[in-house]
Design a protein around this motif. Sequence first.
Motif, short mmCIF file in Angstrom:
data_model
loop_
_atom_site.label_atom_id
_atom_site.label_comp_id
_atom_site.label_asym_id
_atom_site.label_seq_id
_atom_site.Cartn_x
_atom_site.Cartn_y
_atom_site.Cartn_z
N PRO A 115 7.82 -3.08 92.00
CA PRO A 115 7.93 -1.98 91.02
C PRO A 115 8.39 -2.43 89.64
O PRO A 115 7.86 -1.97 88.63
N GLU A 116 9.32 -3.35 89.57
CA GLU A 116 9.83 -3.81 88.28
C GLU A 116 8.83 -4.67 87.51
O GLU A 116 9.02 -4.93 86.32
N MET A 117 7.74 -5.09 88.16
CA MET A 117 6.73 -5.93 87.51
C MET A 117 5.46 -5.15 87.18
O MET A 117 4.50 -5.72 86.65
N ARG A 118 5.43 -3.89 87.48
CA ARG A 118 4.23 -3.09 87.21
C ARG A 118 4.08 -2.86 85.72
O ARG A 118 5.04 -2.88 84.96
N GLY A 119 2.83 -2.67 85.32
CA GLY A 119 2.54 -2.43 83.91
C GLY A 119 2.25 -3.69 83.12
O GLY A 119 2.06 -3.62 81.91
N VAL A 168 7.41 -14.78 93.69
CA VAL A 168 6.28 -14.01 94.19
C VAL A 168 6.56 -12.54 93.87
O VAL A 168 7.55 -11.97 94.32
N VAL A 169 5.67 -11.95 93.05
CA VAL A 169 5.90 -10.58 92.57
C VAL A 169 4.81 -9.61 93.01
O VAL A 169 4.88 -8.41 92.70
N GLY A 170 3.79 -10.10 93.71
CA GLY A 170 2.72 -9.23 94.17
C GLY A 170 1.86 -9.95 95.18
O GLY A 170 1.94 -11.17 95.32
N PHE A 171 1.05 -9.16 95.90
CA PHE A 171 0.16 -9.76 96.90
C PHE A 171 -1.08 -8.91 97.12
O PHE A 171 -1.10 -7.72 96.82
N THR A 172 -2.10 -9.58 97.64
CA THR A 172 -3.23 -8.91 98.29
C THR A 172 -3.38 -9.52 99.66
O THR A 172 -3.12 -10.71 99.86
N HIS A 173 -3.76 -8.68 100.61
CA HIS A 173 -4.15 -9.12 101.95
C HIS A 173 -5.59 -8.68 102.11
O HIS A 173 -5.91 -7.52 101.87
N SER A 174 -6.43 -9.59 102.53
CA SER A 174 -7.85 -9.29 102.67
C SER A 174 -8.36 -9.73 104.02
O SER A 174 -7.80 -10.64 104.64
N MET A 208 3.21 -12.96 79.39
CA MET A 208 3.70 -13.31 80.72
C MET A 208 2.64 -14.13 81.44
O MET A 208 1.50 -13.70 81.56
N ASP A 209 3.02 -15.29 81.90
CA ASP A 209 2.11 -16.15 82.66
C ASP A 209 2.16 -15.77 84.14
O ASP A 209 3.23 -15.76 84.75
N VAL A 210 1.00 -15.45 84.69
CA VAL A 210 0.88 -15.06 86.09
C VAL A 210 -0.04 -16.06 86.77
O VAL A 210 -1.15 -16.30 86.31
N LEU A 211 0.41 -16.62 87.87
CA LEU A 211 -0.39 -17.53 88.68
C LEU A 211 -0.82 -16.77 89.92
O LEU A 211 0.03 -16.23 90.64
N ILE A 212 -2.12 -16.70 90.17
CA ILE A 212 -2.65 -16.11 91.39
C ILE A 212 -3.08 -17.28 92.29
O ILE A 212 -3.86 -18.12 91.88
N ARG A 213 -2.55 -17.30 93.50
CA ARG A 213 -2.86 -18.40 94.42
C ARG A 213 -2.80 -17.91 95.86
O ARG A 213 -2.31 -16.82 96.15
N ASP A 214 -3.31 -18.76 96.76
CA ASP A 214 -3.21 -18.46 98.19
C ASP A 214 -1.74 -18.43 98.59
O ASP A 214 -0.92 -19.20 98.07
N ILE A 215 -1.44 -17.58 99.54
CA ILE A 215 -0.08 -17.51 100.05
C ILE A 215 0.26 -18.80 100.79
O ILE A 215 -0.63 -19.41 101.40
N GLN A 216 1.52 -19.22 100.72
CA GLN A 216 1.96 -20.47 101.32
C GLN A 216 3.20 -20.24 102.19
O GLN A 216 3.92 -19.25 101.98
N PRO A 217 3.46 -21.13 103.13
CA PRO A 217 4.60 -20.93 104.04
C PRO A 217 5.92 -20.66 103.33
O PRO A 217 6.72 -19.83 103.78
N GLN A 218 6.17 -21.32 102.21
CA GLN A 218 7.44 -21.13 101.51
C GLN A 218 7.58 -19.76 100.84
O GLN A 218 8.64 -19.40 100.36
N VAL A 240 2.44 -14.98 91.16
CA VAL A 240 3.71 -15.67 90.93
C VAL A 240 4.03 -15.65 89.44
O VAL A 240 3.18 -15.99 88.61
N VAL A 241 5.25 -15.22 89.12
CA VAL A 241 5.74 -15.21 87.74
C VAL A 241 7.08 -15.95 87.73
O VAL A 241 7.99 -15.59 88.48
N ASN A 242 7.17 -16.96 86.90
CA ASN A 242 8.41 -17.75 86.79
C ASN A 242 8.91 -18.23 88.15
O ASN A 242 10.11 -18.21 88.43
#
Length: 146
Positions: free
Chosen positions: A89-93, A61-67, A1-11, A56-58
């Motif tokens: 929940p469906e993307m955990r593991g 947006v399937v997850g986030f961090t707020h810092s 599974m390809d996961v892209l981690i990036r800054d959150i964006q307006p869209q 981001v997967v496919n």
Amino acid sequence: MDVLIRDIQPQDKTQWRTLWNGYNAFYQSNVRESVTEKTWQRMMNDQSPIYGRVAVVNGDVVGFTHSVLHEGTWELSTICYMEDLFVAPEMRGHGIARQLIQALVDEGKKKNWSRVYWHTGTDNPARKLYDEFTDVEGFVLYRMNL
């Protein structure tokens, strides 16, 4: 599974909002709409110390961090408090939470932050993952809501 981690964006707002609602339900909290909107606006403002990252997967947006980036009295360089972490929940593991945390660690090393820290409930099942990153400190959280 390809996961892209990036800054959150307006869209990302609609998908983020669905995750945010799930996060608050997990913690059995009722965050006012005005607070939710202000949190979003802060993350969209480059001058705010609050920022968000998403997984981001496919294209979804399937997850986030707020810092929250802040100064400290015991350090000379920036400190990063990871306030929120959530994966659908469906993307955990699939290692998505691990990648979100690792992205913060990598960014901190690149930008010479002094540390990344977070706290969680003693019964949170995510502690198994958190223990892979660092040891638990022996501090107790005291909170006074005003």
